[in-house]
Write a protein that holds these residues in place. Structure first.
Motif, PDB file in Angstrom:
ATOM      1  N   ILE A 172      40.966  37.063   4.466  1.00  0.00           N
ATOM      2  CA  ILE A 172      39.844  37.563   5.259  1.00  0.00           C
ATOM      3  C   ILE A 172      39.158  38.745   4.582  1.00  0.00           C
ATOM      4  CG2 ILE A 172      41.245  39.164   6.627  1.00  0.00           C
ATOM      5  CD1 ILE A 172      38.329  36.983   7.899  1.00  0.00           C
ATOM      6  N   THR A 173      39.910  39.428   3.710  1.00  0.00           N
ATOM      7  CA  THR A 173      39.340  40.598   3.016  1.00  0.00           C
ATOM      8  C   THR A 173      38.622  40.233   1.717  1.00  0.00           C
ATOM      9  OG1 THR A 173      41.481  40.926   1.927  1.00  0.00           O
ATOM     10  CG2 THR A 173      41.095  42.142   3.973  1.00  0.00           C
ATOM     11  N   HIS A 174      38.589  38.963   1.362  1.00  0.00           N
ATOM     12  CA  HIS A 174      37.988  38.550   0.090  1.00  0.00           C
ATOM     13  C   HIS A 174      36.483  38.823   0.096  1.00  0.00           C
ATOM     14  CE1 HIS A 174      36.772  35.872  -3.220  1.00  0.00           C
ATOM     15  NE2 HIS A 174      38.029  36.014  -3.646  1.00  0.00           N
ATOM     16  N   ARG A 175      35.936  39.092  -1.058  1.00  0.00           N
ATOM     17  CA  ARG A 175      34.518  39.441  -1.198  1.00  0.00           C
ATOM     18  C   ARG A 175      33.590  38.307  -0.765  1.00  0.00           C
ATOM     19  NH1 ARG A 175      32.853  37.008  -6.005  1.00  0.00           N
ATOM     20  NH2 ARG A 175      34.600  36.213  -7.282  1.00  0.00           N
ATOM     21  N   LEU A 176      34.102  37.055  -0.796  1.00  0.00           N
ATOM     22  CA  LEU A 176      33.254  35.918  -0.415  1.00  0.00           C
ATOM     23  C   LEU A 176      33.560  35.411   1.001  1.00  0.00           C
ATOM     24  CD1 LEU A 176      33.445  33.860  -3.754  1.00  0.00           C
ATOM     25  CD2 LEU A 176      31.645  35.448  -3.022  1.00  0.00           C
ATOM     26  N   ALA A 177      34.410  36.102   1.720  1.00  0.00           N
ATOM     27  CA  ALA A 177      34.873  35.606   3.019  1.00  0.00           C
ATOM     28  C   ALA A 177      33.748  35.501   4.041  1.00  0.00           C
ATOM     29  CB  ALA A 177      35.987  36.498   3.551  1.00  0.00           C
ATOM     30  N   ARG A 178      32.699  36.295   3.886  1.00  0.00           N
ATOM     31  CA  ARG A 178      31.600  36.266   4.859  1.00  0.00           C
ATOM     32  C   ARG A 178      30.584  35.168   4.564  1.00  0.00           C
ATOM     33  NH1 ARG A 178      31.255  40.579   8.275  1.00  0.00           N
ATOM     34  NH2 ARG A 178      32.697  42.320   7.876  1.00  0.00           N
ATOM     35  N   ARG A 179      30.703  34.537   3.424  1.00  0.00           N
ATOM     36  CA  ARG A 179      29.774  33.451   3.069  1.00  0.00           C
ATOM     37  C   ARG A 179      30.021  32.230   3.968  1.00  0.00           C
ATOM     38  NH1 ARG A 179      28.467  33.173  -2.473  1.00  0.00           N
ATOM     39  NH2 ARG A 179      27.968  35.277  -3.269  1.00  0.00           N
ATOM     40  N   ARG A 180      28.980  31.479   4.253  1.00  0.00           N
ATOM     41  CA  ARG A 180      29.145  30.226   4.990  1.00  0.00           C
ATOM     42  C   ARG A 180      29.649  29.121   4.061  1.00  0.00           C
ATOM     43  NH1 ARG A 180      24.161  28.727   8.720  1.00  0.00           N
ATOM     44  NH2 ARG A 180      25.718  27.154   9.300  1.00  0.00           N
ATOM     45  N   ARG A 181      29.198  29.150   2.810  1.00  0.00           N
ATOM     46  CA  ARG A 181      29.658  28.213   1.781  1.00  0.00           C
ATOM     47  C   ARG A 181      29.940  28.994   0.510  1.00  0.00           C
ATOM     48  NH1 ARG A 181      29.082  22.740   2.369  1.00  0.00           N
ATOM     49  NH2 ARG A 181      28.167  22.080   4.344  1.00  0.00           N
ATOM     50  N   VAL A 182      30.821  28.440  -0.302  1.00  0.00           N
ATOM     51  CA  VAL A 182      31.208  29.111  -1.545  1.00  0.00           C
ATOM     52  C   VAL A 182      31.022  28.148  -2.702  1.00  0.00           C
ATOM     53  CG1 VAL A 182      33.144  30.122  -2.831  1.00  0.00           C
ATOM     54  CG2 VAL A 182      32.850  30.625  -0.399  1.00  0.00           C
ATOM     55  N   ALA A 183      30.367  28.610  -3.765  1.00  0.00           N
ATOM     56  CA  ALA A 183      30.298  27.822  -4.999  1.00  0.00           C
ATOM     57  C   ALA A 183      31.628  27.967  -5.713  1.00  0.00           C
ATOM     58  CB  ALA A 183      29.155  28.315  -5.878  1.00  0.00           C
ATOM     59  N   LEU A 184      32.233  26.850  -6.079  1.00  0.00           N
ATOM     60  CA  LEU A 184      33.550  26.892  -6.707  1.00  0.00           C
ATOM     61  C   LEU A 184      33.526  27.742  -7.971  1.00  0.00           C
ATOM     62  CD1 LEU A 184      36.473  26.001  -6.667  1.00  0.00           C
ATOM     63  CD2 LEU A 184      35.784  23.792  -7.634  1.00  0.00           C
ATOM     64  N   ALA A 185      32.433  27.710  -8.708  1.00  0.00           N
ATOM     65  CA  ALA A 185      32.330  28.490  -9.951  1.00  0.00           C
ATOM     66  C   ALA A 185      32.488  29.984  -9.697  1.00  0.00           C
ATOM     67  CB  ALA A 185      31.002  28.206 -10.635  1.00  0.00           C
ATOM     68  N   GLU A 186      32.208  30.440  -8.484  1.00  0.00           N
ATOM     69  CA  GLU A 186      32.342  31.859  -8.156  1.00  0.00           C
ATOM     70  C   GLU A 186      33.804  32.302  -8.085  1.00  0.00           C
ATOM     71  OE1 GLU A 186      28.923  33.369  -5.361  1.00  0.00           O
ATOM     72  OE2 GLU A 186      29.614  31.430  -4.609  1.00  0.00           O
ATOM     73  N   LEU A 187      34.727  31.341  -8.096  1.00  0.00           N
ATOM     74  CA  LEU A 187      36.152  31.666  -8.000  1.00  0.00           C
ATOM     75  C   LEU A 187      36.856  31.593  -9.352  1.00  0.00           C
ATOM     76  CD1 LEU A 187      37.015  29.637  -4.755  1.00  0.00           C
ATOM     77  CD2 LEU A 187      36.513  32.085  -4.944  1.00  0.00           C
ATOM     78  N   GLN A 188      36.107  31.408 -10.410  1.00  0.00           N
ATOM     79  CA  GLN A 188      36.744  31.146 -11.706  1.00  0.00           C
ATOM     80  C   GLN A 188      37.597  32.310 -12.215  1.00  0.00           C
ATOM     81  OE1 GLN A 188      33.970  30.592 -14.958  1.00  0.00           O
ATOM     82  NE2 GLN A 188      32.406  31.824 -13.941  1.00  0.00           N
ATOM     83  N   ASP A 189      37.336  33.519 -11.797  1.00  0.00           N
ATOM     84  CA  ASP A 189      38.133  34.664 -12.261  1.00  0.00           C
ATOM     85  C   ASP A 189      39.269  35.023 -11.303  1.00  0.00           C
ATOM     86  OD1 ASP A 189      36.533  35.005 -14.542  1.00  0.00           O
ATOM     87  OD2 ASP A 189      35.052  36.173 -13.387  1.00  0.00           O
ATOM     88  N   GLU A 190      39.423  34.251 -10.251  1.00  0.00           N
ATOM     89  CA  GLU A 190      40.445  34.544  -9.244  1.00  0.00           C
ATOM     90  C   GLU A 190      41.795  33.913  -9.611  1.00  0.00           C
ATOM     91  OE1 GLU A 190      39.949  36.351  -6.540  1.00  0.00           O
ATOM     92  OE2 GLU A 190      37.760  36.523  -6.570  1.00  0.00           O
ATOM     93  N   PRO A 191      42.912  34.522  -9.214  1.00  0.00           N
ATOM     94  CA  PRO A 191      44.209  33.842  -9.318  1.00  0.00           C
ATOM     95  C   PRO A 191      44.267  32.731  -8.268  1.00  0.00           C
ATOM     96  CG  PRO A 191      44.465  35.936  -8.201  1.00  0.00           C
ATOM     97  CD  PRO A 191      43.037  35.888  -8.662  1.00  0.00           C
ATOM     98  N   PHE A 192      44.850  31.596  -8.628  1.00  0.00           N
ATOM     99  CA  PHE A 192      44.908  30.441  -7.730  1.00  0.00           C
ATOM    100  C   PHE A 192      46.338  30.154  -7.292  1.00  0.00           C
ATOM    101  CE2 PHE A 192      40.596  29.577  -8.721  1.00  0.00           C
ATOM    102  CZ  PHE A 192      40.137  28.595  -7.850  1.00  0.00           C
ATOM    103  N   VAL A 193      46.469  29.763  -6.047  1.00  0.00           N
ATOM    104  CA  VAL A 193      47.698  29.126  -5.557  1.00  0.00           C
ATOM    105  C   VAL A 193      47.428  27.627  -5.600  1.00  0.00           C
ATOM    106  CG1 VAL A 193      49.323  28.880  -3.661  1.00  0.00           C
ATOM    107  CG2 VAL A 193      48.190  31.092  -4.060  1.00  0.00           C
ATOM    108  N   LEU A 194      48.192  26.910  -6.390  1.00  0.00           N
ATOM    109  CA  LEU A 194      47.899  25.496  -6.653  1.00  0.00           C
ATOM    110  C   LEU A 194      49.051  24.621  -6.166  1.00  0.00           C
ATOM    111  CD1 LEU A 194      45.338  24.413  -8.073  1.00  0.00           C
ATOM    112  CD2 LEU A 194      46.738  24.003 -10.103  1.00  0.00           C
ATOM    113  N   PHE A 195      48.729  23.414  -5.800  1.00  0.00           N
ATOM    114  CA  PHE A 195      49.775  22.450  -5.451  1.00  0.00           C
ATOM    115  C   PHE A 195      50.575  22.094  -6.705  1.00  0.00           C
ATOM    116  CE2 PHE A 195      46.599  21.866  -2.120  1.00  0.00           C
ATOM    117  CZ  PHE A 195      47.398  21.909  -0.987  1.00  0.00           C
ATOM    118  N   GLY A 196      51.886  21.957  -6.548  1.00  0.00           N
ATOM    119  CA  GLY A 196      52.748  21.687  -7.682  1.00  0.00           C
ATOM    120  C   GLY A 196      52.484  20.338  -8.321  1.00  0.00           C
TER     121      GLY A 196
END
Length: 300
Positions: A172-196
């Protein structure tokens, strides 16, 4: 002795009148009398006796009546159960499922299936897509609701049931949390939790594909197996994630789910039913038909 003779004995014992018993059995009286005589000869005991008032049970006949009724019931029940099982309306059915199938699909399907086929005994097993594929192939479950697409060659039938897309799971504290939609490219510098990759190869591969379509390879901070675990790790601040949109039904005040836009947003995922065609039990076919009736699924 056979079930026909037992049926004759019970009819006479309950009416104490050969004529009425013959009418109930839709036969004439002489063959009925002959059937009772043969039964008495086979048993070596007298079951009925003639009195001034008509026909009466002997002590042996009265003692045997309840067992004869039970034997007839179980004989008839055997036939009913065998026929119902052959039609898929009775018997046992082992269904495997991934955890995320409990979000929407199973609550929709299971009550309908149980109402239609109350005599089918369900055994439900939760597991991962990879293990469920092995379970179906080895015959440990009759069918499985697993993640689609499947990224390995299989000798299984695959029926897509629930089609879905990824959404971004963000604290909820993420910088993009207030957006209605998010471009996936905007997350490219973020750490990811991925399915194994081992336990959930389909979701792992499709999440990587979506990121690659958006122009980057995700930096994996943590891997997890269950959707709920991935969501919990995002909520704990370990990173962001791509999860099926059905997960948004279980949002908390600490996490938000945002639809994607732009490259990578159209990667399709979902749930599918897997089974072995040559081993499909009648009850499993009924389960598949119920799914198709409810969601309008068609073979891939």
């Amino acid at each position: 002795m056979d079930s026909r003779q037992l049926r004759h004995f019970v009819a006479v014992a309950e009416t104490l009148n050969y004529h009425r018993a013959a009418e109930q059995l839709h036969m004439s009286q002489p063959p009925l009398s002959a059937s009772i005589r043969r039964l008495e000869e086979q048993l070596g005991v007298q079951l009925f006796e003639r009195t001034r008032r008509g026909t009466a049970l002997t002590a042996a006949g009265a003692a045997a009546l309840e067992d004869a009724r039970r034997a007839l019931f179980h004989t008839e029940q055997f036939g009913r159960v065998a026929a119902a099982t052959a039609r898929g309306e009775a018997g046992s059915l082992r269904i495997g499922f991934v955890g995320s199938a409990t979000y929407a699909l199973m609550p929709q399907v299971m009550p309908v299936f149980r109402a239609r086929y109350p005599e089918v005994q369900l055994a439900l097993t939760e597991s991962t897509t990879r293990r469920l594929i092995d379970d179906v192939q080895q015959g440990d479950v009759d069918a499985a609701l697993l993640r689609f697409p499947v990224v390995r060659a299989l000798a299984l039938q695959i029926l897509p049931i629930e089609r879905d897309r990824f959404v971004a799971a963000l604290p909820i504290t993420h910088r993009l949390a207030r957006r209605r939609r998010v471009a996936l490219a905007e997350l490219q510098d973020e750490p990811f939790v991925l399915f194994g990759a081992e336990a959930v190869p389909g979701l792992h591969a499709m999440a990587l594909l979506a990121c690659q379509q958006a122009g980057f390879v995700p930096r994996v901070q943590q891997e997890a197996v269950q959707v709920q675990t991935v969501v919990s790790l995002v909520e704990s601040g370990l990173g962001v994630a791509l999860v099926p949109s059905v997960a948004a039904r279980h949002a908390t005040r600490h996490i938000v789910f945002r639809p994607l836009q732009g490259p990578g947003a159209d990667v399709e995922i979902g749930l599918a039913l897997a089974w072995r065609a040559e081993r499909e039990k009648p009850a499993a076919r009924r389960f598949r038909e119920t799914l198709q009736d409810l969601v309008g699924a068609a073979p891939a």
